[in-house]
Design a protein around this motif. Structure first.
Motif, PDB file in Angstrom:
ATOM      1  N   GLN A 159      37.347  49.571  41.662  1.00  0.00           N
ATOM      2  CA  GLN A 159      35.837  48.989  41.857  1.00  0.00           C
ATOM      3  C   GLN A 159      35.746  47.555  41.410  1.00  0.00           C
ATOM      4  O   GLN A 159      35.274  46.706  42.098  1.00  0.00           O
ATOM      5  CB  GLN A 159      35.042  49.623  40.778  1.00  0.00           C
ATOM      6  CG  GLN A 159      34.839  51.266  41.379  1.00  0.00           C
ATOM      7  CD  GLN A 159      34.052  51.916  40.151  1.00  0.00           C
ATOM      8  OE1 GLN A 159      34.093  51.793  39.052  1.00  0.00           O
ATOM      9  NE2 GLN A 159      32.956  52.714  40.554  1.00  0.00           N
ATOM     10  N   ILE A 160      36.737  46.974  40.441  1.00  0.00           N
ATOM     11  CA  ILE A 160      36.684  45.684  40.117  1.00  0.00           C
ATOM     12  C   ILE A 160      37.405  44.984  41.343  1.00  0.00           C
ATOM     13  O   ILE A 160      36.975  43.873  41.556  1.00  0.00           O
ATOM     14  CB  ILE A 160      37.285  45.565  38.674  1.00  0.00           C
ATOM     15  CG1 ILE A 160      36.696  46.060  37.567  1.00  0.00           C
ATOM     16  CG2 ILE A 160      37.637  43.957  38.561  1.00  0.00           C
ATOM     17  CD1 ILE A 160      37.294  46.073  36.237  1.00  0.00           C
ATOM     18  N   ARG A 161      38.580  45.473  41.751  1.00  0.00           N
ATOM     19  CA  ARG A 161      39.323  44.721  42.482  1.00  0.00           C
ATOM     20  C   ARG A 161      38.348  44.659  44.018  1.00  0.00           C
ATOM     21  O   ARG A 161      38.218  43.487  44.615  1.00  0.00           O
ATOM     22  CB  ARG A 161      40.704  45.673  42.972  1.00  0.00           C
ATOM     23  CG  ARG A 161      41.515  45.323  42.145  1.00  0.00           C
ATOM     24  CD  ARG A 161      42.857  45.942  43.038  1.00  0.00           C
ATOM     25  NE  ARG A 161      42.921  47.032  43.033  1.00  0.00           N
ATOM     26  CZ  ARG A 161      43.356  48.234  42.568  1.00  0.00           C
ATOM     27  NH1 ARG A 161      43.845  47.918  41.356  1.00  0.00           N
ATOM     28  NH2 ARG A 161      43.329  49.594  43.103  1.00  0.00           N
ATOM     29  N   GLU A 162      37.793  45.598  44.414  1.00  0.00           N
ATOM     30  CA  GLU A 162      36.860  45.626  45.741  1.00  0.00           C
ATOM     31  C   GLU A 162      35.594  44.721  45.458  1.00  0.00           C
ATOM     32  O   GLU A 162      35.392  43.707  46.310  1.00  0.00           O
ATOM     33  CB  GLU A 162      36.305  47.047  45.983  1.00  0.00           C
ATOM     34  CG  GLU A 162      37.666  47.883  46.671  1.00  0.00           C
ATOM     35  CD  GLU A 162      36.976  49.261  46.981  1.00  0.00           C
ATOM     36  OE1 GLU A 162      35.879  49.533  46.592  1.00  0.00           O
ATOM     37  OE2 GLU A 162      37.981  50.096  47.517  1.00  0.00           O
ATOM     38  N   ARG A 163      35.174  44.620  44.309  1.00  0.00           N
ATOM     39  CA  ARG A 163      34.016  43.799  44.035  1.00  0.00           C
ATOM     40  C   ARG A 163      34.383  42.367  44.051  1.00  0.00           C
ATOM     41  O   ARG A 163      33.787  41.405  44.541  1.00  0.00           O
ATOM     42  CB  ARG A 163      33.252  44.014  42.455  1.00  0.00           C
ATOM     43  CG  ARG A 163      32.280  43.261  42.157  1.00  0.00           C
ATOM     44  CD  ARG A 163      30.977  43.295  43.161  1.00  0.00           C
ATOM     45  NE  ARG A 163      29.948  42.546  42.601  1.00  0.00           N
ATOM     46  CZ  ARG A 163      28.836  42.527  43.309  1.00  0.00           C
ATOM     47  NH1 ARG A 163      28.661  42.851  44.538  1.00  0.00           N
ATOM     48  NH2 ARG A 163      27.790  41.822  42.599  1.00  0.00           N
ATOM     49  N   LEU A 164      35.528  41.861  43.345  1.00  0.00           N
ATOM     50  CA  LEU A 164      35.924  40.562  43.141  1.00  0.00           C
ATOM     51  C   LEU A 164      36.442  40.128  44.790  1.00  0.00           C
ATOM     52  O   LEU A 164      36.243  38.851  45.207  1.00  0.00           O
ATOM     53  CB  LEU A 164      37.239  40.409  42.234  1.00  0.00           C
ATOM     54  CG  LEU A 164      36.984  40.617  40.839  1.00  0.00           C
ATOM     55  CD1 LEU A 164      38.191  40.605  40.069  1.00  0.00           C
ATOM     56  CD2 LEU A 164      35.952  39.766  40.539  1.00  0.00           C
ATOM     57  N   ASP A 165      37.073  40.957  45.519  1.00  0.00           N
ATOM     58  CA  ASP A 165      37.427  40.633  47.059  1.00  0.00           C
ATOM     59  C   ASP A 165      36.262  40.180  47.688  1.00  0.00           C
ATOM     60  O   ASP A 165      36.213  39.220  48.543  1.00  0.00           O
ATOM     61  CB  ASP A 165      38.059  41.974  47.673  1.00  0.00           C
ATOM     62  CG  ASP A 165      39.667  41.694  47.043  1.00  0.00           C
ATOM     63  OD1 ASP A 165      40.100  41.047  46.406  1.00  0.00           O
ATOM     64  OD2 ASP A 165      40.083  43.025  47.176  1.00  0.00           O
ATOM     65  N   TYR A 166      35.045  41.056  47.493  1.00  0.00           N
ATOM     66  CA  TYR A 166      33.928  40.704  48.279  1.00  0.00           C
ATOM     67  C   TYR A 166      33.110  39.279  47.725  1.00  0.00           C
ATOM     68  O   TYR A 166      32.589  38.616  48.280  1.00  0.00           O
ATOM     69  CB  TYR A 166      32.860  41.840  48.167  1.00  0.00           C
ATOM     70  CG  TYR A 166      31.518  41.491  48.828  1.00  0.00           C
ATOM     71  CD1 TYR A 166      31.650  41.394  50.247  1.00  0.00           C
ATOM     72  CD2 TYR A 166      30.356  41.253  47.991  1.00  0.00           C
ATOM     73  CE1 TYR A 166      30.502  41.211  50.733  1.00  0.00           C
ATOM     74  CE2 TYR A 166      29.095  40.842  48.814  1.00  0.00           C
ATOM     75  CZ  TYR A 166      29.080  40.881  50.177  1.00  0.00           C
ATOM     76  OH  TYR A 166      27.890  40.605  50.689  1.00  0.00           O
ATOM     77  N   LEU A 167      33.244  39.333  46.344  1.00  0.00           N
ATOM     78  CA  LEU A 167      32.558  38.102  45.736  1.00  0.00           C
ATOM     79  C   LEU A 167      33.363  36.826  45.974  1.00  0.00           C
ATOM     80  O   LEU A 167      32.342  35.787  46.289  1.00  0.00           O
ATOM     81  CB  LEU A 167      32.444  38.347  44.362  1.00  0.00           C
ATOM     82  CG  LEU A 167      32.010  37.361  43.344  1.00  0.00           C
ATOM     83  CD1 LEU A 167      30.457  37.222  43.650  1.00  0.00           C
ATOM     84  CD2 LEU A 167      32.413  37.480  41.793  1.00  0.00           C
TER      85      LEU A 167
END
Length: 314
Positions: A159-167
């Motif tokens: 979840q953290i990886r995906e969120r940072l990749d989007y952000l």
């Protein structure tokens, strides 16, 4: 799962925030003549530098990030023991070698971590993700604060990886410089001809200040405004409008190349503070990093937030 967060000293976060959230720092070193200064995000040391004679030659400084070996040693001596997974968020790879060095070091770290972890009584695997923030100064800080927020909320690694990749592609940074002559001298020393003498002279004579936008690894002027304070005031008003529209993260980061008391006196800043408070947006302000001031000059101001609605400042 113990999750660690690493940034380099070009990331404009307050020292208190870094300490409170146990963020690990990769220092960047500046050499100015015979003086060697390591940037440890010490605001008082940075302000002391600004008032020293050494600062008069800052445009000639050579900056050196942590080497591959230094990053490897830091991880194997400490981080692979203290944490099970580390997110290392670096300054934009288009502006510094920190990302490249961290990536190269990561291969050795992941190959060599087991003896150190076993000796400390940890038999589980260690994981490391090096992330290019694609930004700098306060904009790099926006991504780092989101990593902290997600970790503290207990989100899992995916979840953290995906969120940072989007952000990260949606983080917008803005810089208002005070001294175009300094920026030209610094750019010329680094071999960057983007700030011509004519542009610097014309801008200074007319007191025209460019507002420089940074996003997704690219930087470019987005507006030219007469006067430093009016430029800052316009930018603060723009930030208020984006807060009203709804930011992607509940954080706005600001850094200033001098005493924060001077930042607080800029027109429109008090209104920005109030807008953040009214909307539950955390306003993180700090003295600009030594690394940042060497590159953009004393008295510059940066501001950043995350917004996925394609805002345009002009």
């Amino acid at each position: 799962m113990r999750i660690g967060i690493v940034v380099d000293s070009g990331c404009d976060l307050p020292a208190e925030y870094i300490q409170r959230h146990n963020i690990t720092l990769l220092p960047i070193t500046a050499r100015i003549g015979d003086a060697v200064l390591a940037d440890h995000r010490d605001e008082q040391a940075t302000l002391a530098f600004l008032n020293s004679q050494v600062a008069e030659r800052a445009a000639e400084a050579e900056t050196t990030p942590f080497t591959v070996q230094q990053i490897r040693d830091l991880f194997l001596d400490k981080l692979v023991i203290d944490y099970d997974h580390v997110f290392c968020l670096t300054i934009s790879s288009t502006r510094s070698a920190v990302y490249a060095n961290a990536m190269q070091a990561s291969f050795a770290i992941l190959n060599d971590y087991k003896p150190a972890r076993h000796a400390a009584g940890h038999n589980s695997p260690f994981a490391l993700r090096v992330i290019d923030s694609q930004n700098l100064f306060s904009a790099q800080a926006v991504s780092a604060t989101e990593a902290v927020r997600l970790r503290d909320q207990g989100l899992n690694l995916q979840q953290i990886r995906e969120r940072l990749d989007y952000l990260i592609p949606h983080v917008h940074g803005y810089l208002v410089p005070r001294d175009l002559y300094y920026m030209r001298a610094r750019a010329r020393h680094k071999g960057d001809r983007s700030v011509s003498l004519f542009s610097a002279a014309l801008g200074s004579a007319l007191d025209i200040k460019p507002v420089i936008h940074s996003r997704a690894g690219q930087t470019a002027p987005t507006a030219k405004i007469k006067g430093f304070e009016p430029a800052c005031e316009r930018l603060f008003a723009f930030a208020r409008s984006r807060i009203n529209a709804g930011l992607l993260t509940p954080t706005l980061c600001v850094s200033y190349g001098g005493e924060l008391a001077e930042l607080h006196q800029l027109p429109g800043y008090a209104q920005l503070q109030a807008e953040c408070k009214n909307h539950g947006v955390e306003l993180l302000e700090t003295v600009m990093s030594l690394t940042g001031m060497i590159n953009v000059g004393k008295g510059a101001m940066t501001l950043a937030f995350a917004d996925d609605k394609a805002p345009l400042f002009h």
